[in-house]
Design a protein around this motif. Structure first.
Motif, short mmCIF file in Angstrom:
data_model
loop_
_atom_site.label_atom_id
_atom_site.label_comp_id
_atom_site.label_asym_id
_atom_site.label_seq_id
_atom_site.Cartn_x
_atom_site.Cartn_y
_atom_site.Cartn_z
N SER A 194 18.37 13.94 -12.26
CA SER A 194 18.82 15.31 -12.49
C SER A 194 17.68 16.17 -13.05
N ILE A 195 16.73 15.53 -13.70
CA ILE A 195 15.60 16.25 -14.28
C ILE A 195 14.49 16.45 -13.25
N VAL A 196 14.14 15.39 -12.52
CA VAL A 196 12.98 15.45 -11.62
C VAL A 196 13.33 15.04 -10.19
N GLY A 197 14.58 15.09 -9.83
CA GLY A 197 15.00 14.64 -8.51
C GLY A 197 14.34 15.38 -7.36
N ALA A 198 13.91 16.61 -7.57
CA ALA A 198 13.24 17.36 -6.51
C ALA A 198 11.91 16.72 -6.12
N GLN A 199 11.37 15.90 -7.00
CA GLN A 199 10.11 15.21 -6.71
C GLN A 199 10.31 13.95 -5.87
N VAL A 200 11.54 13.52 -5.71
CA VAL A 200 11.85 12.38 -4.85
C VAL A 200 12.07 12.94 -3.45
N ARG A 201 11.04 12.82 -2.65
CA ARG A 201 11.02 13.43 -1.32
C ARG A 201 11.68 12.53 -0.28
N GLU A 202 11.89 13.11 0.90
CA GLU A 202 12.49 12.35 1.99
C GLU A 202 11.61 11.15 2.37
N ARG A 203 10.30 11.27 2.28
CA ARG A 203 9.42 10.14 2.61
C ARG A 203 9.65 8.97 1.66
N HIS A 204 9.99 9.27 0.39
CA HIS A 204 10.29 8.21 -0.57
C HIS A 204 11.62 7.55 -0.23
N ARG A 205 12.58 8.36 0.17
CA ARG A 205 13.90 7.82 0.53
C ARG A 205 13.81 6.97 1.80
N LYS A 206 13.00 7.40 2.77
CA LYS A 206 12.81 6.61 3.99
C LYS A 206 12.17 5.27 3.66
N ALA A 207 11.16 5.29 2.80
CA ALA A 207 10.50 4.04 2.40
C ALA A 207 11.48 3.12 1.69
N ALA A 208 12.36 3.69 0.87
CA ALA A 208 13.36 2.89 0.16
C ALA A 208 14.34 2.26 1.14
N ARG A 209 14.79 3.02 2.13
CA ARG A 209 15.71 2.47 3.13
C ARG A 209 15.04 1.35 3.94
N ARG A 210 13.76 1.54 4.28
CA ARG A 210 13.04 0.47 5.00
C ARG A 210 12.93 -0.77 4.14
N LEU A 211 12.59 -0.59 2.86
CA LEU A 211 12.44 -1.72 1.95
C LEU A 211 13.74 -2.53 1.85
N LEU A 212 14.85 -1.83 1.75
CA LEU A 212 16.15 -2.47 1.57
C LEU A 212 16.87 -2.76 2.89
N ASP A 213 16.20 -2.46 3.98
CA ASP A 213 16.75 -2.69 5.31
C ASP A 213 18.09 -1.97 5.49
N LEU A 214 18.11 -0.71 5.09
CA LEU A 214 19.30 0.13 5.22
C LEU A 214 19.15 1.05 6.42
N PRO A 215 20.23 1.41 7.08
CA PRO A 215 20.13 2.30 8.24
C PRO A 215 19.79 3.73 7.81
N GLU A 216 19.18 4.44 8.73
CA GLU A 216 18.91 5.86 8.50
C GLU A 216 20.25 6.60 8.54
N PRO A 217 20.39 7.65 7.72
CA PRO A 217 21.65 8.41 7.76
C PRO A 217 21.81 9.12 9.09
#
Length: 134
Positions: free
Chosen positions: A106-129
């Protein structure tokens, strides 16, 4: 000149206050223990992708230092072997970790970019939304 490891908080009372940060300690703790713990508990915590995205954002050289400090503090809390609610308590074990992460985002969430979220999904083997491009 301010010390590079402090955040100034405007609290509206008697002026700004500097809060020292243990950025380097949190960074080292996180680098050492984050991935093993994440993989150990990923199936039991619904916010594993947010944790991983925050981790990638904290490591990103483009993320501002103050945002890194907040993210590493939250991730360092997740890695701690002891915390307010022990992780083995069924149903509540990760509630405090989720609260700390949600507060950090809630404080710095704007700094978590889509590229970070994509990397996280790849790491955890989660499907793309799914997108609404139909």
């Amino acid at each position: 000149m301010r010390h590079p490891t402090e955040i100034v908080i405007e609290n509206g009372e008697d002026g700004p206050r500097a809060l020292p940060l243990s950025l380097e300690r949190d960074r080292q703790r996180t680098r050492k223990g984050f991935m093993p713990k994440l993989f150990r508990v990923a199936g039991r915590v619904p916010f594993a992708d947010d944790l991983a995205a925050a981790y990638y954002a904290a490591l990103d050289p483009a993320t501002p230092r103050k945002a890194k400090a907040v993210l590493f503090a939250a991730l360092g809390y997740f890695v701690l072997p002891t915390d307010w609610v022990p992780d083995f308590v069924i149903g509540f074990g990760f509630a405090d970790d989720a609260t700390v992460l949600a507060t950090a985002l809630s404080i710095v969430g704007a700094q978590v970019r889509e590229r970070h979220r994509k990397a996280a999904r790849r790491l955890l083997d989660l499907p793309e939304p799914e997108t609404d491009d139909a």
